[in-house]
Design a protein around this motif. Structure first.
Motif, PDB file in Angstrom:
ATOM      1  N   CYS A 157      -5.162   5.558   4.960  1.00 26.95           N
ATOM      2  CA  CYS A 157      -4.095   5.313   3.986  1.00 26.95           C
ATOM      3  C   CYS A 157      -4.169   6.333   2.852  1.00 26.95           C
ATOM      4  O   CYS A 157      -3.150   6.815   2.377  1.00 26.95           O
ATOM      5  CB  CYS A 157      -4.202   3.904   3.423  1.00 26.95           C
ATOM      6  SG  CYS A 157      -3.785   2.644   4.626  1.00 26.95           S
ATOM      7  N   CYS A 168      -4.740   0.575   0.344  1.00 26.44           N
ATOM      8  CA  CYS A 168      -5.776  -0.096   1.126  1.00 26.44           C
ATOM      9  C   CYS A 168      -7.087   0.678   0.990  1.00 26.44           C
ATOM     10  O   CYS A 168      -7.076   1.896   0.858  1.00 26.44           O
ATOM     11  CB  CYS A 168      -5.438  -0.100   2.616  1.00 26.44           C
ATOM     12  SG  CYS A 168      -3.860  -0.780   3.059  1.00 26.44           S
ATOM     13  N   CYS A 226       0.267   3.049   3.917  1.00 28.05           N
ATOM     14  CA  CYS A 226       0.867   2.492   5.133  1.00 28.05           C
ATOM     15  C   CYS A 226       2.073   1.623   4.843  1.00 28.05           C
ATOM     16  O   CYS A 226       2.836   1.301   5.749  1.00 28.05           O
ATOM     17  CB  CYS A 226      -0.184   1.697   5.911  1.00 28.05           C
ATOM     18  SG  CYS A 226      -0.814   0.275   5.002  1.00 28.05           S
ATOM     19  N   CYS A 251       0.853  -1.183   0.000  1.00 29.11           N
ATOM     20  CA  CYS A 251       0.000   0.000   0.000  1.00 29.11           C
ATOM     21  C   CYS A 251       0.893   1.239   0.000  1.00 29.11           C
ATOM     22  O   CYS A 251       1.882   1.292   0.736  1.00 29.11           O
ATOM     23  CB  CYS A 251      -0.879  -0.035   1.248  1.00 29.11           C
ATOM     24  SG  CYS A 251      -1.718   1.511   1.590  1.00 29.11           S
TER      25      CYS A 251
HETATM   26 ZN   LIG Z   1      -2.560   0.968   3.686  1.00 33.86          ZN
END
Ligand SMILES: [Zn+2]
Length: 94
Positions: free
Chosen positions: A53, A48, A12, A9
């Motif tokens: 995020c 995500c 994150c 991702c």
């Molecule tokens: Zn994420």
């Protein structure tokens, strides 16, 4: 043994199964869009389905870096809509 495709991702940095992430692509024509079915051609970035995020990615300009191009404001709007749609039917948010 079949390997599960994993992607990081851009918010994150966690590695997750590709199908658990939302894909954003820059097409060969230079258009940046959310790739809903995951089959579009082009350079991809993954995030995500989590508003946190998306916010991190936005603040760090992670999408700009991942796709090496300017990200239009509409893309973030489209992405926010996809994130919202996913989190509605998806896992509970922390
Ligand atoms: Zn994420």
């Amino acid at each position: 043994m079949k390997s599960i495709p994993m992607r990081s991702c851009i918010g994150c940095g966690e590695k997750k199964e590709k199908k658990q992430l939302i894909r954003v692509i820059r097409t060969p024509e230079g258009e940046v869009r959310v790739d809903a079915n995951g089959r579009g051609n082009g350079r991809g970035a993954y995030i995500c389905p989590d508003p946190a995020c998306l916010e991190k990615a936005f603040k760090r300009k992670a999408l700009t870096r991942a796709l090496s191009c300017e990200i239009p404001g509409e893309l973030y709007e489209a992405l926010a809509a996809s994130v919202a749609a996913c989190s509605e039917r998806g896992e509970p948010q922390a």
